[in-house]
Every structure is written in C-alpha cells, then in structure tokens.
Design a protein around this motif. Structure first.
Motif, PDB file in Angstrom:
ATOM      1  N   ARG A  73       1.308   8.814  -6.488  1.00  0.00           N
ATOM      2  CA  ARG A  73       1.175  10.086  -6.486  1.00  0.00           C
ATOM      3  C   ARG A  73       2.075  10.675  -7.606  1.00  0.00           C
ATOM      4  N   ASP A  87      -7.485  11.515  -4.532  1.00  0.00           N
ATOM      5  CA  ASP A  87      -7.477  10.886  -3.067  1.00  0.00           C
ATOM      6  C   ASP A  87      -6.564   9.586  -3.430  1.00  0.00           C
ATOM      7  N   VAL A  88      -5.327   9.719  -3.273  1.00  0.00           N
ATOM      8  CA  VAL A  88      -4.363   8.661  -3.774  1.00  0.00           C
ATOM      9  C   VAL A  88      -4.503   7.439  -2.717  1.00  0.00           C
ATOM     10  N   ARG A  89      -4.484   7.697  -1.461  1.00  0.00           N
ATOM     11  CA  ARG A  89      -4.795   6.642  -0.480  1.00  0.00           C
ATOM     12  C   ARG A  89      -6.163   5.946  -0.824  1.00  0.00           C
ATOM     13  N   GLY A  90      -7.161   6.622  -0.908  1.00  0.00           N
ATOM     14  CA  GLY A  90      -8.515   6.215  -1.158  1.00  0.00           C
ATOM     15  C   GLY A  90      -8.366   5.135  -2.600  1.00  0.00           C
ATOM     16  N   SER A  91      -7.699   5.845  -3.573  1.00  0.00           N
ATOM     17  CA  SER A  91      -7.542   4.987  -4.670  1.00  0.00           C
ATOM     18  C   SER A  91      -6.927   3.783  -4.801  1.00  0.00           C
ATOM     19  N   VAL A  92      -5.555   3.691  -3.861  1.00  0.00           N
ATOM     20  CA  VAL A  92      -4.928   2.273  -3.488  1.00  0.00           C
ATOM     21  C   VAL A  92      -5.815   1.597  -2.888  1.00  0.00           C
ATOM     22  N   ALA A  93      -6.706   2.090  -1.766  1.00  0.00           N
ATOM     23  CA  ALA A  93      -7.425   1.376  -1.308  1.00  0.00           C
ATOM     24  C   ALA A  93      -8.556   0.669  -2.136  1.00  0.00           C
ATOM     25  N   SER A 135       0.774  -1.143   0.050  1.00  0.00           N
ATOM     26  CA  SER A 135      -0.002  -0.130   0.012  1.00  0.00           C
ATOM     27  C   SER A 135       0.844   1.236   0.065  1.00  0.00           C
ATOM     28  N   ALA A 136       1.776   1.242   0.898  1.00  0.00           N
ATOM     29  CA  ALA A 136       2.702   2.560   0.980  1.00  0.00           C
ATOM     30  C   ALA A 136       3.310   2.768  -0.382  1.00  0.00           C
ATOM     31  N   GLU A 186       1.074   3.862  -3.172  1.00  0.00           N
ATOM     32  CA  GLU A 186       0.552   5.399  -2.775  1.00  0.00           C
ATOM     33  C   GLU A 186       1.717   6.134  -3.338  1.00  0.00           C
TER      34      GLU A 186
END
Length: 549
Positions: free
Chosen positions: A45, A84-90, A37-38, A41
């Motif tokens: 990004r 929303d990068v974090r939301g997209s990866v989620a 995940s990290a 992101e």
C-alpha cells in the motif's frame, strides 16, 4: 532414489516458505517477499501509493498521427480505478507453494500483476462526460427555402469517442505507463453529399413549391400558399445518398383550425371572467383538432409522389391545454393589485395604448411562469392596428409605429409592484416623464428592452385590462400574499437640462426636464408586519429643451 530425494527437498523448501509471501515476489515493482499477508499489504500500500494515484493523460484523436487531438488529465479516483491491495497480495500467495513457485524462488523470484479494482459506474460516467465535451454531431445536408428560393445547408463530418473502447484503454493503461493514453475516436460521415443536396435544390425542391395545396375538411377548405408551404418544408437526409421532403405542419394546423374546423368545434381552454368583482371559471371544452403529424406526412408524400395537391385534412380529438379542474386549482380568487395611469385624450399614442391593452387582456400567467410583454405582443405593426406616435430614441423624440405603449408597460409594472410579484426585467425611461411615478415606471421596445416579470407565487395570475379616452388600467387576479407599500426618497444628484434648437423636418419639441436620481422601496407586509423590502434606484438624464425652427 533421485525422485525421492527431489520430493524430500521440495517438501522441506515448501514447508520453510509456507505462511509467507515467497521471497523475490514483486507487485508492480514493490518487493513483498518473505512477509506475512498483513505486512505485505502494508508494504504494498505504501510502495504503490504514488503510481496508483498518478493521473492518466489521455489523447483523443482518430489516429496515432493525429497531432490535433485534444488532451485530458484524469485522476484514477475520478474514473473509478484503484489497486486492490488485499487481492494483489492474495494473488502473490502465502499458502503452501507449488513446485513451480519453489523453482521460481530459486531462479530469482516472481513478478505478480497488481489486481485493479474498477468502479464501472464511475468509469462509464466519466467517459460519457468526455464524449459529451469532445463529440461533434454530424451535420446532414438539408435543403430549405429563402422565400421561394431553395437554400442548401452543406453537410459536415462529425466525430465520436468510442466509449466502450475508451473505457477499456483507460483500464489497461492504469499503472502500466506514464505515456499518454490514446482514446479511439471515429469520424462520422453524413449520409448525403453536398453534390446530392445541390442537385435536389436545383430540381425537386423547386418543383415542390411550384403550386399551392388545397386543404379540405368536408365542405370546408383553405389554400396553403406557396410561401407558407416553403416556410415549413425541408428536404432532409433519409439514407445513403437519399433526400426526402419533410413538412412541419404545426403552424399550418394552428393557423387553419378556424377555417377548416370552426371555432365552435375546436377545443376551448378554461379561462376566467370577472362577475360582480369576483373571478369565475369559464369551463373548458374538448373538440376537434387537425392532426399536425399526419397532415405533415400527407403533404410530404404528395410532394414526393408528384400527385394531387388536394389533401383531406386528418382530424383528431383535441383536448384543451387548460382544463376546468386545472383552472379551479390555480387559486384565482380575488383582485390582488390594480393600477391606473392617465394621459391626454386622443393623440395617436392613445390608439397604441388601447391596442396593446386589448392584446394582453385575459392572459393567464401560471405559477412559476415568466411573463414577457414582447413575447406575448410581438412586434408592433400597422397590420394589427398600431400607428405611428412619438417615442424616445437616442435622447430625442421620434415617430415610430407603436410609440407610446410604454404607458401601458408602466401601468403593468405597477400592478406587478403592488401585487408583490418578482421583477425580472424593467427599464426606466431615460428622461423623467411627469405623468408616471418617479422611479416606478418602465419603457419597452422591440425586441429590446423587454418588460418581464415572474409569477413567483403558487397561484395563477389572471390579467384584465380596461381603458378610457384618458386612462388605462391593469388588474391582477390571484390569491393575495402580501400588502405592498411604496416609499420614495427625495430627488438627489439633480442635473440641469440644456437648451437646443433644430430645424430638421422631423423635429419634435421637448419641454426640458432636470435629471436626477431617486430611490424607491417596495415594502412587503403580512398581517401588518414588514417581512422584507426591495430598493429600486433610478437615474434620469436631463431632457433638453428643444425648440424646432
């Protein structure tokens, strides 16, 4: 056996893929497959930075073929759009994959739509700004009057940006296309056509001013003339294809108050009087007033119905515009400046000086208010007691109604100067006139040049004037803030006057005065110490010596 083998294969694959983004996963074209995940992101990004910041080109037009539409370039930041990068990866998923996800990996991976973050407040505000710049209000047809002749204002289409749909179009276009985004615009059509307005002008509007109105309040009555009626009467749009009369009775209520109510029953504003050299408050009083809104409705209804032209004037309680308490809070406690200029006795210009002094006497300038001499006095005319007298026009003296009032303007300018108030607009005479202090004087005409000054103090300024046959005085009453001194330079850049002759029937002789430049400093002091100074530079042109033959 086959099912068992398939299940075993699924769990083996899922176990190998869990904890990472599935291989072949792309977000907005950026491959983040096989990453934690990290890491996903960070890669997303960086990979999406350019398209995420790409401006949106908007095209405001009614239709796709509207080539005349206007364009705007909007950055995502200013309209509150971002990824929303974090939301997209989620959304791409790093947990235990489903059987469908495993199958997708086997067949080339998956494309995940990026999650868009929307600052709704910023997006709405920017679209509202676009609408304010682009919208054109519809112009409804109107019938007014020039004197007693009906005059038609023709209708005109307007246009309006559909703000809700425009905001949605911007959200939808973000990251998806580099092509211009068409924002929906609708045409706003008038309620009444030009044909209807012309028909009203030719019939109803003429009948409306065919006779005066009689206004009554008990035994008191006054006639509203056809001309005054036409001045405030309009026929306006009142629905599809419909026009109705509208009468603005504000001026009528003010002009007819004395005749229909009487000054003894009307509201009275608080004011000031000077007693033994000190200002005292004259209390306010509530009273009766004409209800202008209801009067306008009654006159309009009588015109529409074609009935009686006698109207009982509606009376309401009237409050003073300045109450006793408000007057006492203004800090009008002492004389803060006074100035007197002198003039020869008995010329026609003296009549004008006295008349303008009478109009200004007793005027109150509230804190922060800008005083306009032309705004208060208006055009100088014979009906209000002004007479013809010489004034300067295009470098010569000519006779004009109200000539000579610059003597009063100069007197007031010096009261402003020594009272320490802000000079907003003053215009020195083109020639130097010896009865005025050089560089500290002002002319005035109507409508320009005006004389204006601002009460930049927290206190009110009450103005009193007085005159004799050879002088005029202006006094300012307020609370003193500064001691003001004047300092002048010597005359410099001196230019000699010329000698002319004229045999015209309206020739007015001129004595001849050299031109020059002078600097005047206004020095503000408090407790004996200088706090600031202001320079006024004035250049006078030579006044020719003119002999009339």
């Amino acid at each position: 056996m086959v099912a068992a083998a398939g299940a075993a294969g699924y769990f083996a694959a899922a176990g190998a893929l869990s904890g990472e983004v599935l291989p072949g996963t792309r977000v907005a074209g950026v491959d983040i497959g096989g990453l934690s995940s990290a890491s996903a992101e960070a890669v997303l990004r960086k990979g999406i930075a350019d398209p995420a910041a790409r401006p949106l080109i908007t095209h405001l037009g009614a239709t796709a073929s509207d080539s005349g539409g206007e364009r705007e370039i909007l950055t995502p930041a200013e309209i509150g759009l971002s990824v929303d990068v974090r939301g997209s990866v989620a959304d791409a998923g790093t947990g235990w994959p489903t059987p469908v996800s495993v199958v997708r990996v086997l067949f080339g991976g998956q494309e995940v739509a990026p999650r868009v973050a929307v600052d709704t407040g910023r997006l709405t505000a920017r679209v509202s700004e676009l609408a304010a710049e682009f919208d054109v209000p519809v112009r409804e047809a109107e019938v007014g009057y020039r004197n007693l002749e009906p005059s038609v204002t023709l209708p005109r289409n307007g246009r309006a940006l559909d703000q809700a749909q425009a905001a949605q179009a911007l959200r939808s276009a973000y990251l998806r296309s580099a092509q211009p985004v068409r924002l929906p615009v609708r045409v706003v059509t008038p309620q009444v056509s030009a044909e209807v307005a012309r028909r009203v002008a030719g019939t109803t509007a003429r009948t409306a001013v065919a006779a005066p109105f009689l206004l009554k309040n008990g035994s008191r009555q006054a006639t509203l003339s056809r001309e005054d009626l036409a001045g405030d009467l309009r026929f306006v749009a009142a629905g599809p294809g419909l026009m109705r009369p509208s009468f603005d009775a504000g001026d009528t209520a003010a002009d007819f108050r004395s005749r229909l109510i009487g000054d003894d029953r009307a509201p009275r504003d608080a004011t000031f009087e000077i007693v033994d050299g000190e200002p005292r408050v004259v209390p306010s009083r509530t009273g009766q007033a004409i209800d202008a809104g209801r009067l306008g409705s009654l006159v309009a209804a009588a015109i529409e119905d074609g009935g009686s032209r006698t109207v009982e004037v509606p009376i309401t309680k009237g409050a003073p515009r300045l109450t006793t308490a408000q007057a006492r809070a203004l800090g009008v406690t002492q004389q803060v400046s006074s100035y007197t200029t002198e003039h020869p006795c008995c010329a026609p210009r003296v009549t004008n000086i006295h008349r303008i002094a009478e109009i200004v006497n007793g005027h109150l300038v509230r804190p922060g208010e800008t005083f306009s001499l032309n705004g208060l006095v208006g055009r100088r005319d014979v009906a209000r007691g002004f007479v013809e007298a010489p004034m300067i026009l295009d470098g010569r003296y000519v006779d004009d109604v109200g000539g000579g009032v610059s003597q009063f303007t100069t007197t007031m300018f010096n009261a402003v100067f020594f009272g320490g108030f802000q000079d907003v607009q003053h215009t020195p005479h083109s020639f130097y006139i010896s009865r005025y202090p050089a560089g500290r004087e002002s002319t005035v005409s109507f409508p320009q040049p005006d004389f204006r000054w601002r009460n930049d103090s927290p206190y009110g300024v009450f103005i009193t004037t007085s005159y004799t046959s050879t002088s005029v005085t202006v006094n300012f009453w307020s609370t003193k803030r500064f001691d003001v001194e004047s300092q002048s330079s010597a005359h410099y850049n001196v230019k000699s006057f010329s000698t002319l002759t004229d045999d015209g029937p309206k020739c007015i002789p001129m004595t001849g005065v050299d031109g020059f430049t002078i600097d005047v400093w206004r020095i503000f002091k408090k407790d004996g110490e200088e706090v600031r100074r202001q320079r006024f530079r004035t250049t006078y042109t030579p006044e020719p010596r003119l002999t009339c033959e």
